[in-house]
Design a protein around this motif. Structure first.
Motif, short mmCIF file in Angstrom:
data_model
loop_
_atom_site.label_atom_id
_atom_site.label_comp_id
_atom_site.label_asym_id
_atom_site.label_seq_id
_atom_site.Cartn_x
_atom_site.Cartn_y
_atom_site.Cartn_z
N ASN A 75 37.38 26.22 62.33
CA ASN A 75 38.63 26.74 61.78
C ASN A 75 39.27 25.74 60.81
O ASN A 75 40.42 25.91 60.40
N SER A 76 38.55 24.72 60.43
CA SER A 76 39.15 23.70 59.56
C SER A 76 39.38 24.24 58.15
O SER A 76 38.54 24.95 57.59
N SER A 77 40.54 23.89 57.57
CA SER A 77 40.83 24.25 56.18
C SER A 77 40.24 23.23 55.21
O SER A 77 40.20 23.47 54.00
N ASP A 78 39.76 22.11 55.76
CA ASP A 78 39.10 21.08 54.97
C ASP A 78 37.63 21.47 54.77
O ASP A 78 36.87 21.55 55.74
N TYR A 110 39.66 24.56 66.77
CA TYR A 110 41.05 24.33 67.19
C TYR A 110 41.93 25.38 66.52
O TYR A 110 41.69 25.79 65.39
N TYR A 111 42.99 25.78 67.22
CA TYR A 111 43.91 26.77 66.65
C TYR A 111 44.72 26.19 65.49
O TYR A 111 45.01 26.91 64.53
N GLN A 112 45.09 24.94 65.59
CA GLN A 112 45.89 24.26 64.53
C GLN A 112 47.16 25.04 64.21
O GLN A 112 47.53 25.23 63.04
N ASP A 113 47.82 25.54 65.27
CA ASP A 113 49.09 26.27 65.16
C ASP A 113 48.97 27.59 64.40
O ASP A 113 49.98 28.16 63.96
N GLU A 114 47.76 28.08 64.26
CA GLU A 114 47.56 29.38 63.60
C GLU A 114 47.50 30.50 64.63
O GLU A 114 47.25 30.28 65.81
N GLU A 115 47.70 31.71 64.18
CA GLU A 115 47.62 32.89 65.04
C GLU A 115 46.20 33.00 65.61
O GLU A 115 45.22 32.99 64.86
N LYS A 117 44.38 35.42 66.59
CA LYS A 117 43.56 36.49 66.00
C LYS A 117 42.99 36.07 64.65
O LYS A 117 41.84 36.39 64.32
N LYS A 118 43.78 35.35 63.89
CA LYS A 118 43.33 34.85 62.59
C LYS A 118 42.22 33.82 62.78
O LYS A 118 41.22 33.82 62.05
N VAL A 119 42.41 32.94 63.75
CA VAL A 119 41.40 31.92 64.05
C VAL A 119 40.10 32.59 64.51
O VAL A 119 39.01 32.20 64.10
N TYR A 120 40.24 33.61 65.33
CA TYR A 120 39.06 34.35 65.81
C TYR A 120 38.23 34.87 64.65
O TYR A 120 37.00 34.72 64.62
N GLU A 121 38.89 35.49 63.67
CA GLU A 121 38.16 36.06 62.53
C GLU A 121 37.48 34.97 61.70
O GLU A 121 36.37 35.17 61.20
N LYS A 122 38.15 33.83 61.57
CA LYS A 122 37.55 32.71 60.81
C LYS A 122 36.32 32.17 61.54
O LYS A 122 35.26 31.96 60.93
N VAL A 123 36.45 31.96 62.84
CA VAL A 123 35.32 31.44 63.63
C VAL A 123 34.17 32.45 63.64
O VAL A 123 33.00 32.07 63.48
N PHE A 154 40.42 26.67 70.47
CA PHE A 154 39.86 28.03 70.49
C PHE A 154 38.72 28.04 71.50
O PHE A 154 37.89 27.14 71.51
N GLY A 155 38.68 29.05 72.35
CA GLY A 155 37.58 29.12 73.31
C GLY A 155 38.00 29.64 74.67
O GLY A 155 37.56 29.12 75.70
N SER A 156 38.84 30.68 74.69
CA SER A 156 39.12 31.36 75.96
C SER A 156 37.91 32.21 76.32
O SER A 156 37.07 32.53 75.47
N LEU A 157 37.82 32.59 77.58
CA LEU A 157 36.72 33.44 78.02
C LEU A 157 36.71 34.75 77.23
O LEU A 157 35.65 35.20 76.78
N GLU A 158 37.88 35.33 77.03
CA GLU A 158 37.98 36.61 76.33
C GLU A 158 37.49 36.49 74.88
O GLU A 158 36.77 37.37 74.38
N GLU A 159 37.88 35.42 74.22
CA GLU A 159 37.47 35.21 72.82
C GLU A 159 35.96 35.08 72.71
O GLU A 159 35.33 35.68 71.83
N LEU A 160 35.36 34.32 73.61
CA LEU A 160 33.92 34.06 73.51
C LEU A 160 33.09 35.26 73.94
O LEU A 160 32.01 35.50 73.37
N LEU A 161 33.55 36.01 74.91
CA LEU A 161 32.84 37.24 75.27
C LEU A 161 32.88 38.23 74.12
O LEU A 161 31.89 38.91 73.83
#
Length: 276
Positions: A75-78, A110-115, A117-123, A154-161
């Motif tokens: 999720n890095s912007s760098d 890492y979420y880096q203070d982002e939403e 759902k947005k992080v999920y889509e990036k990952v 980032f990495g809850s069970l729900e996100e990874l499933l």
């Protein structure tokens, strides 16, 4: 997989030499079944050595997995960090594949203070890209993002499933100690562990329980989640209920011990499993 395999996260502390080959030999002598190759500080193993690692592992019937470097943030912007993050995973897959490994564990982002759902889509986008690169290289591995213990990760069970349902060739590493820490101690009994396994089965199918990748250790946590790994008996983590749940669900695959004492707890939980 025909049975559940117990092993260590890295070379056993009692190995005579701190080499992967010596680690595999020590795992064999300890009557354990598996070892996770720790590339956590970088993929420094040559292709020539990887071939030797595969030979000795096959000779001694020790199964191997890989943990990719810690320095990964999909999720890095760098752009440089993102590029290097993906390279760490690809390099782990290339060398791991030569070692005979089928499963590549990594800490996703890492979420880096982002939403979230947005992080999920990036990952998700970056892992799809990684899968395409791996397929071009004709490498047969499963990418396994790990359930994470800190609330900033980032990495809850729900996100990874969900990721695993959406992307072929992706399945989680279920770190029960991380989940315990992330839940601030709430997920820590037989019923909760069974709920995790039931959700895993519903998401990925009954057969997925036969090839699980599990991490376990004692754990200290605070208000932000994970603080540090502990030996099992020095933690309030309910490992006995976990082993019972795994047995009742007839789980197969790998249980990799990440306790500071490594092989002592790996041997301990294997014995507990066999006696239960």
């Amino acid at each position: 997989m025909e049975k559940i395999l117990f092993g260590t996260a890295g070379i056993p502390l009692s190995a005579k030499k701190k080499t992967t080959e010596a680690g595999i030999e020590r795992i064999h002598k300890l009557k354990l079944d598996a070892m996770e190759i720790e590339f956590v500080k970088g993929v420094k193993m040559s292709k020539e050595k990887a071939k030797k690692v595969k030979e000795i592992a096959e000779k001694l019937n020790i199964k191997l997995t890989v943990h990719a470097p810690y320095w990964i943030n999909l999720n890095s912007s760098d752009k440089k960090i993102l590029k290097n993050s993906k390279k760490h995973i690809i390099d782990s897959a290339i060398i791991g594949n030569i070692c005979g490994v089928k499963d590549i564990c990594f800490h996703p982002a890492y979420y880096q203070d982002e939403e979230p759902k947005k992080v999920y889509e990036k990952v998700k986008k970056e892992i799809i890209s990684l899968r395409k690169e791996i397929e071009k290289l004709k490498i047969d591995v499963i990418l396994r993002p790990e359930t994470m213990g800190k609330l900033s990760q980032f990495g809850s069970l729900e996100e990874l499933l969900s990721l695993s349902q959406e992307i072929e060739g992706v399945e989680p590493v279920i770190d029960f100690a991380h989940i315990y820490a992330r839940s601030l101690g709430e997920i820590n009994n037989y019923e909760k562990f069974c709920e995790i396994l039931e959700n895993y089965k519903k998401a990925l199918g009954q057969k997925s329980l036969k090839r699980m990748q599990i991490h376990v250790s004692g754990m200290k946590y605070g208000e932000k989640g994970e603080i540090e790994h502990l030996n099992l008996k020095k933690s309030k983590f309910n490992y006995k209920d976990l082993i019972k749940a795994l047995k009742d669900f007839n789980v197969k695959g790998f249980i990799i011990c990440e306790s500071p004492n490594l092989e002592k707890d790996a041997i301990f939980i294997k014995k507990l499993y066999e006696e239960m």
